[in-house]
Motif scaffolding. Structure first.
Motif, PDB file in Angstrom:
ATOM      1  N   LEU A 164       0.810  -1.210   0.000  1.00  0.00           N
ATOM      2  CA  LEU A 164       0.000   0.000   0.000  1.00  0.00           C
ATOM      3  C   LEU A 164       0.848   1.267   0.000  1.00  0.00           C
ATOM      4  O   LEU A 164       0.389   2.333  -0.423  1.00  0.00           O
ATOM      5  CB  LEU A 164      -0.928  -0.005   1.221  1.00  0.00           C
ATOM      6  N   ARG A 165       2.112   1.159   0.421  1.00  0.00           N
ATOM      7  CA  ARG A 165       2.976   2.345   0.454  1.00  0.00           C
ATOM      8  C   ARG A 165       3.386   2.813  -0.937  1.00  0.00           C
ATOM      9  O   ARG A 165       3.937   3.900  -1.091  1.00  0.00           O
ATOM     10  CB  ARG A 165       4.214   2.046   1.302  1.00  0.00           C
ATOM     11  N   MET A 166       3.141   2.012  -1.957  1.00  0.00           N
ATOM     12  CA  MET A 166       3.412   2.425  -3.335  1.00  0.00           C
ATOM     13  C   MET A 166       2.257   3.241  -3.913  1.00  0.00           C
ATOM     14  O   MET A 166       2.384   3.811  -4.994  1.00  0.00           O
ATOM     15  CB  MET A 166       3.634   1.204  -4.232  1.00  0.00           C
ATOM     16  N   TRP A 167       1.150   3.289  -3.192  1.00  0.00           N
ATOM     17  CA  TRP A 167      -0.077   3.846  -3.741  1.00  0.00           C
ATOM     18  C   TRP A 167      -0.466   5.144  -3.059  1.00  0.00           C
ATOM     19  O   TRP A 167      -0.194   5.351  -1.885  1.00  0.00           O
ATOM     20  CB  TRP A 167      -1.209   2.820  -3.607  1.00  0.00           C
ATOM     21  N   SER A 168      -1.134   6.008  -3.819  1.00  0.00           N
ATOM     22  CA  SER A 168      -1.601   7.274  -3.282  1.00  0.00           C
ATOM     23  C   SER A 168      -2.773   7.055  -2.334  1.00  0.00           C
ATOM     24  O   SER A 168      -3.256   5.930  -2.158  1.00  0.00           O
ATOM     25  CB  SER A 168      -2.032   8.188  -4.430  1.00  0.00           C
ATOM     26  N   ALA A 169      -3.247   8.136  -1.763  1.00  0.00           N
ATOM     27  CA  ALA A 169      -4.333   8.051  -0.791  1.00  0.00           C
ATOM     28  C   ALA A 169      -5.613   7.493  -1.393  1.00  0.00           C
ATOM     29  O   ALA A 169      -6.445   6.926  -0.678  1.00  0.00           O
ATOM     30  CB  ALA A 169      -4.599   9.436  -0.192  1.00  0.00           C
ATOM     31  N   ASP A 170      -5.783   7.614  -2.733  1.00  0.00           N
ATOM     32  CA  ASP A 170      -7.016   7.098  -3.340  1.00  0.00           C
ATOM     33  C   ASP A 170      -6.950   5.600  -3.633  1.00  0.00           C
ATOM     34  O   ASP A 170      -7.925   5.002  -4.050  1.00  0.00           O
ATOM     35  CB  ASP A 170      -7.384   7.878  -4.598  1.00  0.00           C
ATOM     36  N   ARG A 171      -5.759   4.997  -3.463  1.00  0.00           N
ATOM     37  CA  ARG A 171      -5.534   3.552  -3.601  1.00  0.00           C
ATOM     38  C   ARG A 171      -5.663   3.017  -5.021  1.00  0.00           C
ATOM     39  O   ARG A 171      -5.639   1.797  -5.224  1.00  0.00           O
ATOM     40  CB  ARG A 171      -6.457   2.759  -2.653  1.00  0.00           C
ATOM     41  N   ILE A 172      -5.799   3.888  -6.006  1.00  0.00           N
ATOM     42  CA  ILE A 172      -5.870   3.411  -7.388  1.00  0.00           C
ATOM     43  C   ILE A 172      -4.838   4.101  -8.282  1.00  0.00           C
ATOM     44  O   ILE A 172      -4.767   3.811  -9.475  1.00  0.00           O
ATOM     45  CB  ILE A 172      -7.281   3.591  -7.997  1.00  0.00           C
ATOM     46  N   HIS A 173      -4.048   5.016  -7.724  1.00  0.00           N
ATOM     47  CA  HIS A 173      -2.990   5.675  -8.483  1.00  0.00           C
ATOM     48  C   HIS A 173      -1.672   5.542  -7.733  1.00  0.00           C
ATOM     49  O   HIS A 173      -1.632   5.593  -6.501  1.00  0.00           O
ATOM     50  CB  HIS A 173      -3.304   7.154  -8.707  1.00  0.00           C
ATOM     51  N   LEU A 174      -0.602   5.377  -8.490  1.00  0.00           N
ATOM     52  CA  LEU A 174       0.707   5.152  -7.899  1.00  0.00           C
ATOM     53  C   LEU A 174       1.375   6.446  -7.447  1.00  0.00           C
ATOM     54  O   LEU A 174       1.143   7.517  -8.022  1.00  0.00           O
ATOM     55  CB  LEU A 174       1.618   4.470  -8.925  1.00  0.00           C
ATOM     56  N   LEU A 175       2.229   6.324  -6.451  1.00  0.00           N
ATOM     57  CA  LEU A 175       3.113   7.408  -6.041  1.00  0.00           C
ATOM     58  C   LEU A 175       4.382   7.367  -6.901  1.00  0.00           C
ATOM     59  O   LEU A 175       4.579   6.414  -7.679  1.00  0.00           O
ATOM     60  CB  LEU A 175       3.449   7.258  -4.561  1.00  0.00           C
ATOM     61  N   PRO A 176       5.259   8.363  -6.823  1.00  0.00           N
ATOM     62  CA  PRO A 176       6.451   8.389  -7.678  1.00  0.00           C
ATOM     63  C   PRO A 176       7.280   7.110  -7.658  1.00  0.00           C
ATOM     64  O   PRO A 176       7.732   6.644  -8.715  1.00  0.00           O
ATOM     65  CB  PRO A 176       7.238   9.584  -7.128  1.00  0.00           C
ATOM     66  N   GLU A 177       7.477   6.502  -6.493  1.00  0.00           N
ATOM     67  CA  GLU A 177       8.256   5.260  -6.419  1.00  0.00           C
ATOM     68  C   GLU A 177       7.591   4.158  -7.239  1.00  0.00           C
ATOM     69  O   GLU A 177       8.260   3.375  -7.923  1.00  0.00           O
ATOM     70  CB  GLU A 177       8.397   4.815  -4.970  1.00  0.00           C
TER      71      GLU A 177
END
Length: 252
Positions: free
Chosen positions: A160-173
Protein backbone atom coordinates in the motif's frame (compact mmCIF):
# COMPACT_ATOMS: atom_id res chain seq x y z
CA UNK A 1 -2.63 6.42 -25.20
CA UNK A 2 -4.62 5.82 -22.06
CA UNK A 3 -6.17 7.15 -18.88
CA UNK A 4 -4.86 8.49 -15.56
CA UNK A 5 -2.37 5.63 -15.26
CA UNK A 6 -0.48 6.78 -18.35
CA UNK A 7 -1.14 10.45 -17.68
CA UNK A 8 0.88 9.88 -14.51
CA UNK A 9 -1.32 11.08 -11.67
CA UNK A 10 0.26 11.56 -8.24
CA UNK A 11 3.73 11.91 -9.77
CA UNK A 12 4.19 15.67 -10.37
CA UNK A 13 7.35 17.08 -11.89
CA UNK A 14 9.50 18.74 -9.21
CA UNK A 15 8.49 22.38 -9.01
CA UNK A 16 5.54 21.84 -11.38
CA UNK A 17 2.82 20.47 -9.14
CA UNK A 18 0.12 20.77 -11.82
CA UNK A 19 2.12 18.83 -14.43
CA UNK A 20 2.19 15.09 -13.95
CA UNK A 21 5.15 12.91 -14.95
CA UNK A 22 4.32 9.23 -14.51
CA UNK A 23 5.85 6.02 -15.76
CA UNK A 24 5.30 6.79 -19.46
CA UNK A 25 7.24 10.07 -19.35
CA UNK A 26 9.92 8.29 -17.32
CA UNK A 27 10.08 5.51 -19.91
CA UNK A 28 10.42 8.03 -22.74
CA UNK A 29 13.28 9.68 -20.87
CA UNK A 30 15.10 6.36 -20.40
CA UNK A 31 14.66 5.37 -24.05
CA UNK A 32 15.83 8.77 -25.26
CA UNK A 33 18.87 8.83 -22.98
CA UNK A 34 19.90 5.40 -24.26
CA UNK A 35 19.66 6.61 -27.84
CA UNK A 36 21.63 9.80 -27.29
CA UNK A 37 24.28 7.87 -25.34
CA UNK A 38 24.68 5.68 -28.44
CA UNK A 39 25.07 8.74 -30.67
CA UNK A 40 21.52 8.56 -32.05
CA UNK A 41 18.97 11.41 -32.11
CA UNK A 42 16.65 11.77 -29.13
CA UNK A 43 13.25 10.14 -29.50
CA UNK A 44 10.12 12.16 -30.17
CA UNK A 45 7.31 11.59 -27.71
CA UNK A 46 3.69 12.53 -27.15
CA UNK A 47 1.29 11.59 -24.35
CA UNK A 48 -2.42 11.65 -25.22
CA UNK A 49 -3.69 10.03 -22.00
CA UNK A 50 -6.51 11.71 -20.09
CA UNK A 51 -7.69 10.71 -16.63
CA UNK A 52 -11.08 9.07 -16.20
CA UNK A 53 -11.33 7.71 -19.74
CA UNK A 54 -12.94 4.35 -20.44
CA UNK A 55 -11.22 2.05 -22.92
CA UNK A 56 -13.47 2.60 -25.92
CA UNK A 57 -13.35 6.43 -25.62
CA UNK A 58 -9.55 6.15 -25.33
CA UNK A 59 -9.49 4.35 -28.66
CA UNK A 60 -12.10 6.60 -30.30
CA UNK A 61 -10.41 9.84 -29.24
CA UNK A 62 -6.73 8.96 -29.28
CA UNK A 63 -6.00 6.22 -31.84
CA UNK A 64 -6.34 8.26 -35.03
CA UNK A 65 -4.33 11.08 -33.47
CA UNK A 66 -1.58 8.66 -32.46
CA UNK A 67 -1.45 6.99 -35.87
CA UNK A 68 -1.29 10.39 -37.52
CA UNK A 69 2.08 10.88 -35.82
CA UNK A 70 3.45 7.82 -37.69
CA UNK A 71 4.79 6.22 -34.50
CA UNK A 72 7.36 3.47 -34.08
CA UNK A 73 5.93 2.47 -30.68
CA UNK A 74 2.46 3.00 -29.23
CA UNK A 75 1.63 2.35 -25.60
CA UNK A 76 -2.08 1.50 -25.36
CA UNK A 77 -3.08 0.80 -21.78
CA UNK A 78 -6.59 1.18 -20.36
CA UNK A 79 -9.59 -0.70 -19.07
CA UNK A 80 -9.13 -0.05 -15.36
CA UNK A 81 -11.96 2.46 -15.24
CA UNK A 82 -14.21 0.00 -17.10
CA UNK A 83 -13.42 -2.81 -14.65
CA UNK A 84 -14.48 -0.65 -11.69
CA UNK A 85 -17.98 -0.23 -13.14
CA UNK A 86 -20.71 -2.74 -12.18
CA UNK A 87 -21.93 -3.39 -15.72
CA UNK A 88 -18.63 -3.84 -17.51
CA UNK A 89 -18.72 -6.12 -20.57
CA UNK A 90 -15.22 -7.59 -20.67
CA UNK A 91 -15.68 -9.27 -24.02
CA UNK A 92 -16.71 -6.00 -25.64
CA UNK A 93 -13.77 -3.99 -24.33
CA UNK A 94 -11.33 -6.79 -25.15
CA UNK A 95 -12.65 -6.90 -28.72
CA UNK A 96 -12.22 -3.12 -29.02
CA UNK A 97 -8.68 -3.36 -27.66
CA UNK A 98 -7.73 -6.10 -30.11
CA UNK A 99 -9.13 -4.16 -33.06
CA UNK A 100 -6.98 -1.18 -32.04
CA UNK A 101 -3.87 -3.36 -31.68
CA UNK A 102 -4.48 -4.80 -35.16
CA UNK A 103 -4.73 -1.28 -36.62
CA UNK A 104 -1.51 -0.18 -34.97
CA UNK A 105 0.43 -3.29 -35.94
CA UNK A 106 -0.75 -2.93 -39.56
CA UNK A 107 1.29 0.29 -39.76
CA UNK A 108 4.43 -1.55 -38.69
CA UNK A 109 4.52 0.10 -35.27
CA UNK A 110 5.18 -1.86 -32.10
CA UNK A 111 2.53 -1.95 -29.38
CA UNK A 112 2.92 -2.02 -25.61
CA UNK A 113 -0.18 -3.19 -23.74
CA UNK A 114 -0.52 -3.51 -19.98
CA UNK A 115 -2.21 -6.05 -17.74
CA UNK A 116 -4.33 -4.96 -14.80
CA UNK A 117 -2.97 -4.74 -11.28
CA UNK A 118 -3.44 -7.38 -8.64
CA UNK A 119 -5.45 -5.63 -5.95
CA UNK A 120 -5.72 -6.27 -2.24
CA UNK A 121 -7.90 -5.15 0.64
CA UNK A 122 -11.00 -3.20 -0.29
CA UNK A 123 -10.37 -3.58 -4.04
CA UNK A 124 -9.64 -7.32 -4.07
CA UNK A 125 -13.11 -7.95 -5.55
CA UNK A 126 -11.79 -6.70 -8.92
CA UNK A 127 -9.23 -9.51 -9.27
CA UNK A 128 -11.57 -12.00 -10.93
CA UNK A 129 -12.41 -9.45 -13.64
CA UNK A 130 -8.79 -8.38 -14.00
CA UNK A 131 -7.73 -12.01 -14.37
CA UNK A 132 -10.04 -12.50 -17.36
CA UNK A 133 -8.89 -9.21 -18.88
CA UNK A 134 -5.24 -10.12 -18.42
CA UNK A 135 -5.70 -13.53 -20.07
CA UNK A 136 -7.13 -11.78 -23.12
CA UNK A 137 -4.22 -9.33 -23.23
CA UNK A 138 -1.61 -12.10 -23.20
CA UNK A 139 -3.50 -13.90 -25.98
CA UNK A 140 -3.65 -10.71 -28.09
CA UNK A 141 0.05 -10.13 -27.57
CA UNK A 142 0.83 -13.64 -28.82
CA UNK A 143 -1.44 -13.33 -31.85
CA UNK A 144 -0.21 -9.93 -32.97
CA UNK A 145 3.38 -9.75 -31.77
CA UNK A 146 2.76 -7.07 -29.15
CA UNK A 147 4.69 -6.33 -25.96
CA UNK A 148 3.15 -6.54 -22.49
CA UNK A 149 3.79 -4.48 -19.37
CA UNK A 150 3.05 -7.11 -16.72
CA UNK A 151 1.55 -4.97 -13.95
CA UNK A 152 -0.07 -8.00 -12.31
CA UNK A 153 3.36 -9.58 -11.88
CA UNK A 154 5.09 -6.62 -10.15
CA UNK A 155 5.36 -8.01 -6.63
CA UNK A 156 6.55 -4.76 -5.08
CA UNK A 157 3.29 -3.03 -6.02
CA UNK A 158 1.40 -5.32 -3.68
CA UNK A 159 2.32 -2.83 -0.95
CA UNK A 160 0.00 0.00 0.00
CA UNK A 161 2.98 2.34 0.45
CA UNK A 162 3.41 2.43 -3.33
CA UNK A 163 -0.08 3.85 -3.74
CA UNK A 164 -1.60 7.27 -3.28
CA UNK A 165 -4.33 8.05 -0.79
CA UNK A 166 -7.02 7.10 -3.34
CA UNK A 167 -5.53 3.55 -3.60
CA UNK A 168 -5.87 3.41 -7.39
CA UNK A 169 -2.99 5.68 -8.48
CA UNK A 170 0.71 5.15 -7.90
CA UNK A 171 3.11 7.41 -6.04
CA UNK A 172 6.45 8.39 -7.68
CA UNK A 173 8.26 5.26 -6.42
CA UNK A 174 5.55 3.11 -7.99
CA UNK A 175 5.78 4.94 -11.32
CA UNK A 176 9.55 4.43 -11.34
CA UNK A 177 9.13 0.70 -10.81
CA UNK A 178 6.51 0.50 -13.54
CA UNK A 179 8.90 2.28 -15.90
CA UNK A 180 11.47 -0.45 -15.28
CA UNK A 181 8.83 -3.13 -15.80
CA UNK A 182 7.96 -1.47 -19.11
CA UNK A 183 11.60 -1.64 -20.20
CA UNK A 184 11.59 -5.35 -19.36
CA UNK A 185 8.32 -5.80 -21.22
CA UNK A 186 9.94 -4.26 -24.29
CA UNK A 187 12.78 -6.76 -24.06
CA UNK A 188 15.28 -4.22 -22.70
CA UNK A 189 17.35 -4.16 -19.54
CA UNK A 190 15.91 -2.17 -16.61
CA UNK A 191 17.58 0.97 -15.33
CA UNK A 192 17.69 -0.62 -11.87
CA UNK A 193 18.20 -4.35 -11.48
CA UNK A 194 16.52 -4.18 -8.05
CA UNK A 195 13.39 -2.56 -9.46
CA UNK A 196 11.04 -5.22 -8.08
CA UNK A 197 12.63 -5.69 -4.67
CA UNK A 198 10.08 -5.29 -1.85
CA UNK A 199 10.12 -2.36 0.55
CA UNK A 200 11.31 -2.98 4.11
CA UNK A 201 8.55 -4.46 6.28
CA UNK A 202 6.01 -1.89 7.43
CA UNK A 203 4.74 -1.63 11.00
CA UNK A 204 1.44 -3.46 11.40
CA UNK A 205 -1.54 -1.19 11.88
CA UNK A 206 -3.98 -1.86 14.67
CA UNK A 207 -7.52 -2.83 13.78
CA UNK A 208 -8.72 0.58 14.90
CA UNK A 209 -6.16 2.36 12.73
CA UNK A 210 -7.11 0.21 9.75
CA UNK A 211 -10.80 0.94 10.25
CA UNK A 212 -10.14 4.66 10.46
CA UNK A 213 -7.98 4.60 7.33
CA UNK A 214 -10.67 2.73 5.40
CA UNK A 215 -13.33 5.17 6.58
CA UNK A 216 -11.23 8.15 5.52
CA UNK A 217 -10.60 6.58 2.12
CA UNK A 218 -14.32 5.95 1.59
CA UNK A 219 -15.21 9.50 2.64
CA UNK A 220 -12.52 11.34 0.68
CA UNK A 221 -12.23 9.22 -2.46
CA UNK A 222 -15.00 6.64 -2.88
CA UNK A 223 -17.81 9.11 -2.16
CA UNK A 224 -16.74 11.65 -4.80
CA UNK A 225 -16.13 8.85 -7.32
CA UNK A 226 -19.66 7.50 -6.81
CA UNK A 227 -21.09 11.00 -7.10
CA UNK A 228 -19.38 11.49 -10.46
CA UNK A 229 -20.78 8.16 -11.68
CA UNK A 230 -24.33 9.06 -10.60
CA UNK A 231 -24.16 12.49 -12.24
CA UNK A 232 -22.49 11.20 -15.41
CA UNK A 233 -19.33 13.23 -14.92
CA UNK A 234 -15.68 12.23 -15.22
CA UNK A 235 -12.50 13.52 -13.60
CA UNK A 236 -11.21 14.10 -17.12
CA UNK A 237 -14.10 16.25 -18.36
CA UNK A 238 -12.77 19.34 -20.10
CA UNK A 239 -9.14 18.19 -19.96
CA UNK A 240 -6.78 17.95 -22.90
CA UNK A 241 -3.66 15.78 -23.30
CA UNK A 242 -0.59 17.08 -21.49
CA UNK A 243 1.78 16.44 -24.45
CA UNK A 244 -0.53 16.42 -27.49
CA UNK A 245 2.12 16.54 -30.22
CA UNK A 246 5.45 14.81 -30.68
CA UNK A 247 8.50 16.71 -29.46
CA UNK A 248 12.13 15.73 -28.91
CA UNK A 249 12.34 14.22 -25.45
CA UNK A 250 12.99 15.10 -22.71
CA UNK A 251 11.45 18.55 -22.99
CA UNK A 252 13.51 21.51 -21.98
Amino acid sequence: MGDSFSEGLWDPYPGLEDTQRGWADRLATSLSERRTAAGEPAIEYANLAIRGRLLRPIIAEQLDVALGMKPDLVSLIGGGNDILRPGVDLETICSALEDAVVRIRATGADVLMGTGFKAGGTLAWTNSRVGVYNANIWSMARRHGAHVLDLWGIRSLFDLRMWSADRIHLLPEGHERVKNAALVGLGLSPDDDAWDEPLPPAPRLTRIATTRANAAWAREHVGPWVKRRVTGRSSGDGRTPKWPTTEPWPRT
